[in-house]
Enzyme design. Structure first.
Site, PDB file in Angstrom:
ATOM      1  N   ARG A  89      -6.612  -5.843  17.351  1.00 15.58           N
ATOM      2  CA  ARG A  89      -6.013  -5.648  18.684  1.00 15.58           C
ATOM      3  C   ARG A  89      -6.676  -4.469  19.390  1.00 15.58           C
ATOM      4  NH1 ARG A  89       0.049  -6.140  16.432  1.00 15.58           N
ATOM      5  NH2 ARG A  89      -1.042  -5.251  14.643  1.00 15.58           N
ATOM      6  N   TYR A 106       0.244 -13.228  -2.467  1.00 18.68           N
ATOM      7  CA  TYR A 106       0.158 -11.835  -1.979  1.00 18.68           C
ATOM      8  C   TYR A 106      -0.003 -10.889  -3.170  1.00 18.68           C
ATOM      9  CZ  TYR A 106       1.137  -7.297   0.007  1.00 18.68           C
ATOM     10  OH  TYR A 106       1.029  -5.959   0.365  1.00 18.68           O
ATOM     11  N   LYS A 166      -3.131  -8.213  -4.284  1.00 18.39           N
ATOM     12  CA  LYS A 166      -2.991  -6.781  -4.563  1.00 18.39           C
ATOM     13  C   LYS A 166      -3.377  -6.458  -6.012  1.00 18.39           C
ATOM     14  CE  LYS A 166      -2.168  -5.363  -0.457  1.00 18.39           C
ATOM     15  NZ  LYS A 166      -3.107  -4.444   0.215  1.00 18.39           N
TER      16      LYS A 166
END
Ligand code: NDP
Ligand code: 8X3
Length: 252
Positions: free
Chosen positions: A35, A153, A157
Site C-alpha cells: 500500500r 499458517y 512459521k
C-alpha cells in the site's frame, strides 16, 4: 549511530511500529509494503517527527523479479543495508485442514516463505560482501506449537524457524547476525486480514486478554539490535502475560 534499516510490511502492525521506533532512534529507513499511499504517509510523518530519511519500496514481496531487482538496484546511498526486518506476512483463513482454501494456502506460502526468501537472499548478498549485517526474521509462537486450524499458517512459521537457523549457519562465515523473533498474539491488522475483514471475529481473538501491542514487539526487536557486536540473540519468543504458547491462554 545511524544505520540503513529495511523493513518489509511497514504499512501496518509490527512493521509500522518498528519504522517509528527505528526512526526515533535516528536510523534511515527503506520501507516496503504493497500500500504505497500508506508508505508515503508514514515517510512524511517520520520526516516531520524525527527528520528521518526514507526510501520507499512499494513492491509485493511475492514478485520475485521486482523485489530482487528493487533491492539490487537501490540508489548508491541506500545500498548498505545493515538491518533487515523480515516482517511482511499474513495468515489467510482459519479452517480445518480438509476444508481450507487452496488459494489461502498459496497466498501464505508465497508471501511468508517464498517472498521471505527472495528478500533475504537479495539483502544477504550485500551483507556478505560487506561482512556485516543483522537479519531479524519474524516468526511466531505458531512456528513453535501447532494449533487447531492453524495448518498452513503454522507450517509457514515453522519454515521461518528453519530458515532462521539455516541463515544463522550459512551466514556465520560472513559475521552476519541472524535473529528470530517469535511473538504470540498481538493486536494489529493480522486478525482482520486473516478473517477477511470480519471485524467481530477478528476482535474475538483477543477476548478476555491483554495481548501484546505492536509497540511491545518493536521494543524487543530494537533491543536485539543494541547489543555489543559480538553478542547475537539467535531466537527469542515473547508473549503477553496471559499466554504461554499457541495453546495455553488464560482468558479473564
Ligand atoms: P499486519 O496485517 O498489521 O501487517 C502485515 C504487514 O505485512 C503489512 O504491512 C502488509 O502490507 C505486509 N504484507 C503482507 N503481504 C505482503 C506482500 N505480499 N508484500 C509486501 N508486504 C506484505 O500484521 P502484523 O504486523 O501482526 O504481522 C507482521 C508479521 O508478524 C507477519 O509475518 C505475521 O505472520 C507475524 N506475526 C503476527 C502476530 C500477531 O499476533 N499479530 C504474532 C506473531 C507473528 P501491505 O498489505 O500494505 O502489503
Ligand atoms: C500469529 C499468532 O497465534 O494467531 O502468528 O498464530 S497466532
Amino acid at each position: 549511530m545511524s544505520s540503513i534499516v529495511l523493513i518489509t510490511g511497514a504499512t501496518s502492525g509490527f512493521g509500522r511500529s518498528c519504522a517509528t521506533l527505528f526512526a526515533e532512534k535516528g536510523h534511515r529507513l527503506i520501507l516496503n509494503g504493497r500500500r504505497k499511499e500508506r508508505l508515503e504517509k508514514l515517510a512524511d510523518e517520520l520526516k516531520d517527527s524525527f527528520g528521518t530519511e526514507s526510501f520507499l519500496l512499494p513492491i509485493d514481496v511475492r514478485n520475485q523479479d521486482a523485489i530482487t531487482t528493487g533491492i539490487h538496484r537501490l540508489p548508491e546511498n541506500w545500498q548498505q543495508i545493515e538491518i533487515l526486518i523480515n516482517n511482511a506476512g499474513l495468515a489467510a483463513g482459519r479452517d480445518y485442514f480438509e476444508e481450507a482454501k487452496l488459494d489461502d494456502w498459496n497466498e501464505m506460502i508465497d508471501t511468508n516463505i517464498k517472498g521471505f526468501l527472495y528478500v533475504s537472499q537479495a539483502v544477504s548478498k550485500g551483507m556478505a560482501n560487506r561482512k556485516k549485517g543483522h537479519i531479524i526474521n519474524i516468526g511466531s509462537t505458531a512456528g513453535r506449537v501447532v494449533y487447531e486450524k492453524g495448518n498452513a499458517y503454522c507450517a509457514t512459521k515453522y519454515a521461518v524457524d528453519a530458515l532462521n537457523q539455516s541463515m544463522r549457519i550459512d551466514l556465520l562465515r560472513h559475521g552476519i547476525k541472524v535473529t528470530a523473533i517469535n511473538p504470540g498474539a498481538a493486536e494489529t491488522e493480522f486478525s482482520l486480514v486473516r478473517f477477511k475483514g470480519d471485524q467481530e471475529t477478528a476482535a474475538s481473538v483477543y477476548n478476555g486478554m491483554k495481548p501484546l501491542t505492536p509497540e511491545d514487539v518493536a521494543e524487543v526487536i530494537y533491543y536485539t539490535t543494541t547489543l555489543p557486536a559480538h553478542v547475537c540473540i539467535n531466537d527469542l519468543t515473547l508473549t503477553c502475560l496471559q499466554q504461554a504458547d499457541s495453546f495455553y491462554i488464560q482468558r479473564k
